[in-house]
Design a protein around this motif. Structure first.
Motif, short mmCIF file in Angstrom:
data_model
loop_
_atom_site.label_atom_id
_atom_site.label_comp_id
_atom_site.label_asym_id
_atom_site.label_seq_id
_atom_site.Cartn_x
_atom_site.Cartn_y
_atom_site.Cartn_z
N ASP A 106 0.83 -1.21 0.00
CA ASP A 106 0.00 0.00 0.00
C ASP A 106 0.86 1.26 0.00
OD1 ASP A 106 -2.24 -1.61 0.04
OD2 ASP A 106 -2.44 -1.54 2.23
N LEU A 107 1.96 1.24 0.75
CA LEU A 107 2.86 2.39 0.76
C LEU A 107 3.50 2.59 -0.60
CD1 LEU A 107 4.61 1.88 4.23
CD2 LEU A 107 2.89 3.57 3.66
N PHE A 108 3.85 1.50 -1.26
CA PHE A 108 4.46 1.60 -2.59
C PHE A 108 3.46 2.17 -3.60
CE2 PHE A 108 4.81 -0.60 -6.73
CZ PHE A 108 5.97 0.01 -7.19
N ARG A 109 2.23 1.70 -3.56
CA ARG A 109 1.22 2.19 -4.50
C ARG A 109 0.87 3.65 -4.25
NH1 ARG A 109 -3.27 -2.70 -5.11
NH2 ARG A 109 -2.02 -4.03 -6.49
N ALA A 110 0.89 4.05 -2.97
CA ALA A 110 0.59 5.44 -2.64
C ALA A 110 1.78 6.37 -2.86
CB ALA A 110 0.12 5.55 -1.19
N ASN A 111 2.91 5.81 -3.26
CA ASN A 111 4.14 6.59 -3.49
C ASN A 111 4.62 7.26 -2.20
OD1 ASN A 111 6.21 7.29 -5.26
ND2 ASN A 111 5.28 9.24 -5.81
N ILE A 112 4.37 6.60 -1.07
CA ILE A 112 4.87 7.06 0.23
C ILE A 112 6.20 6.36 0.49
CG2 ILE A 112 4.41 7.15 2.70
CD1 ILE A 112 1.44 7.16 2.09
N LYS A 113 7.26 7.12 0.55
CA LYS A 113 8.61 6.56 0.61
C LYS A 113 9.06 6.27 2.04
CE LYS A 113 9.88 8.94 -3.64
NZ LYS A 113 10.80 9.91 -4.30
N THR A 114 8.19 6.41 3.01
CA THR A 114 8.53 6.10 4.39
C THR A 114 8.66 4.59 4.58
OG1 THR A 114 7.26 8.03 5.09
CG2 THR A 114 7.84 6.43 6.78
N PRO A 115 9.73 4.11 5.25
CA PRO A 115 9.84 2.66 5.50
C PRO A 115 8.65 2.14 6.32
CG PRO A 115 11.94 3.75 5.91
CD PRO A 115 10.92 4.84 5.70
N LYS A 116 8.41 0.84 6.17
CA LYS A 116 7.23 0.25 6.80
C LYS A 116 7.29 0.35 8.32
CE LYS A 116 4.59 -4.07 7.02
NZ LYS A 116 4.52 -5.48 6.57
N ASP A 117 8.44 0.03 8.93
CA ASP A 117 8.53 0.06 10.38
C ASP A 117 8.40 1.49 10.92
OD1 ASP A 117 10.87 0.87 9.24
OD2 ASP A 117 12.19 -0.22 10.60
N ARG A 118 8.95 2.44 10.19
CA ARG A 118 8.83 3.83 10.62
C ARG A 118 7.40 4.33 10.51
NH1 ARG A 118 12.30 8.91 8.12
NH2 ARG A 118 11.59 10.50 9.59
N TYR A 119 6.70 3.90 9.48
CA TYR A 119 5.29 4.30 9.33
C TYR A 119 4.44 3.70 10.44
CZ TYR A 119 0.78 5.25 7.16
OH TYR A 119 -0.50 5.69 6.92
N VAL A 120 4.71 2.44 10.80
CA VAL A 120 3.96 1.81 11.90
C VAL A 120 4.25 2.53 13.21
CG1 VAL A 120 3.71 -0.30 13.24
CG2 VAL A 120 3.84 -0.42 10.76
N ALA A 121 5.52 2.92 13.43
CA ALA A 121 5.85 3.68 14.63
C ALA A 121 5.11 5.01 14.66
CB ALA A 121 7.36 3.91 14.69
N MET A 122 5.00 5.66 13.51
CA MET A 122 4.24 6.91 13.43
C MET A 122 2.76 6.66 13.72
SD MET A 122 3.73 9.51 10.24
CE MET A 122 2.53 8.37 9.53
N MET A 123 2.22 5.54 13.20
CA MET A 123 0.83 5.20 13.49
C MET A 123 0.60 5.06 14.99
SD MET A 123 0.20 2.37 10.47
CE MET A 123 -1.23 1.70 11.32
N LEU A 124 1.49 4.35 15.67
CA LEU A 124 1.32 4.15 17.11
C LEU A 124 1.46 5.47 17.87
CD1 LEU A 124 3.28 0.83 17.75
CD2 LEU A 124 0.83 1.20 17.96
N GLY A 125 2.47 6.27 17.49
CA GLY A 125 2.69 7.52 18.19
C GLY A 125 1.53 8.48 18.04
N VAL A 126 1.06 8.67 16.82
CA VAL A 126 -0.05 9.60 16.58
C VAL A 126 -1.33 9.08 17.23
CG1 VAL A 126 -1.46 10.68 14.80
CG2 VAL A 126 0.99 10.50 14.48
N SER A 127 -1.57 7.76 17.17
CA SER A 127 -2.77 7.19 17.78
C SER A 127 -2.74 7.35 19.30
CB SER A 127 -2.89 5.71 17.41
OG SER A 127 -2.95 5.54 16.01
N LEU A 128 -1.58 7.13 19.90
CA LEU A 128 -1.46 7.31 21.35
C LEU A 128 -1.69 8.77 21.73
CD1 LEU A 128 -0.77 6.01 24.07
CD2 LEU A 128 1.64 6.51 23.61
N PHE A 129 -1.13 9.67 20.96
CA PHE A 129 -1.35 11.10 21.23
C PHE A 129 -2.83 11.46 21.09
CE2 PHE A 129 -1.65 15.50 19.77
CZ PHE A 129 -0.97 16.17 20.79
#
Length: 354
Positions: A106-129
């Motif tokens: 999904d990240l590749f198709r969306a042209n989002i160049k963020t690595p998968k683990d970093r994107y998951v970390a961002m998901m957790l951080g933003v969700s916790l906030f």
């Protein structure tokens, strides 16, 4: 001789004063009464020299730190929060990353160049906030602790699943942008091919033009070809990334014409006309559908609130008391009906042809 000695003494004193006010004073060898005193003076002199040599390196370290700080502060808050989560909670983040299947695609198709683990970390951080912020807002409204915690949990879960679906939404929006610009890009390529330009040069011309998402995607196709991929492989990769029937039909026609021969310019002109015709048909269907929804929208936003207020007033007059508390009436009029209007507008917007 006495005059000469006096003159020499004067010059020596003058040289000493000049050395004292110079930018880098000349250090003299230590002089003392004993050998131990001279050794201690030499060690002190060595420390001074070492500190002066280390001063530029410390200044460079400070400048590098300030530059790094400036770069970090330039990043969005979500990225910095994700980096912190990845740094302190790498184990849980990696476990969750492995459990989320299809996220890298999904990240590749969306042209989002963020690595998968970093994107998951961002998901957790933003969700916790978001969860903590929801608890804080609920606490400001003096809600019970259990209700506040429930609202915080719902905020955490809602933001987490939204960020999980965000790459898919970006991909769908990107596919729609590519399909909308496809007729113009095809006519551009067809005109160049009619003038004798090769297909690769035509793709490069579209990539350098301002056609939005399709120019960016064609630029990626050109990069793949420059890094060693064949023309067929680069277009096939683009087709798999878009996963659209309309785009797939164009790619197959181009590859078939290149492989077996044929007038590719005429084929592209025909495909552009087909895209335009399909868009016109979708636009006509959309107009007919909007005409029907417009009546519902006017009824829900104008007639229904008026009838609701009249009904409340009539019932209150018959009962000689308010049949609905003013707070509830305000919530219905200020939140419920506007929310219904937003839902209808969103449905109309989503149905707009791309």
């Amino acid at each position: 001789m006495g005059v000469i000695d006096g003159f020499l003494t004067f010059l020596e004193r003058l040289g000493g004063k000049t050395a004292e006010v110079a930018e880098k004073p000349v250090r003299r060898l230590p002089q003392g009464k004993t050998v131990q005193e001279r050794l201690r003076a030499l060690k002190a002199l060595q420390r001074e020299v070492t500190e002066e040599e280390e001063a530029p390196s410390r200044e460079e370290e400070i400048e590098e730190f300030l530059e790094w700080r400036k770069e970090e502060m330039g990043k969005p808050f979500s990225e910095r929060l994700g980096d912190a989560m990845l740094h302190y909670f790498r184990g849980p983040v990696e476990a969750l990353t492995n459990s989320l299947k299809g996220l890298d695609e999904d990240l590749f198709r969306a042209n989002i160049k963020t690595p998968k683990d970093r994107y998951v970390a961002m998901m957790l951080g933003v969700s916790l906030f978001a969860g903590l912020f929801s608890v804080f807002i609920a606490y400001l409204f003096y809600l019970p602790v259990t209700t506040s915690l429930l609202i915080g949990f719902l905020g955490f879960v809602g933001v987490f699943f939204y960020l999980r679906e965000y790459p898919k939404m970006v991909w769908r929006r990107r596919v729609a942008d590519v399909e909308r610009a496809m007729p113009y890009a095809l006519r551009h390529m067809a005109s160049l091919l009619s003038a004798g330009v090769g297909i690769s040069e035509a793709l490069l011309s579209v990539a350098k033009a301002d056609y939005g998402a399709i120019s960016e995607e064609f630029d990626l196709v050109i990069r793949d070809m420059r890094t060693g991929s064949s023309f067929e492989d680069a277009l096939t990769k683009f087709d798999e990334k878009m996963a659209s029937d309309s785009i797939s039909r164009v790619i197959k026609q181009i590859l078939r014409a290149v492989k077996f021969g044929g007038n590719l310019a005429d084929i592209l002109y025909k495909l552009a006309e087909d895209f335009s015709f399909e868009y016109r048909m979708k636009l006509m269907e959309y107009v007919q559908r909007v005409n029907g929804v417009a009546f519902v929208y006017m009824f829900m936003t104008i007639v229904m609130p008026t009838m609701f207020v009249v009904g409340i007033l009539a019932g209150s007059m018959m009962a000689h008391s308010l049949i609905m508390p003013p707070e509830t009436l305000a919530v219905v009029l200020l939140l419920v009906f506007p929310m219904i209007s937003l839902i209808i507008v969103n449905m109309i917007k989503k149905g707009e042809p791309r």
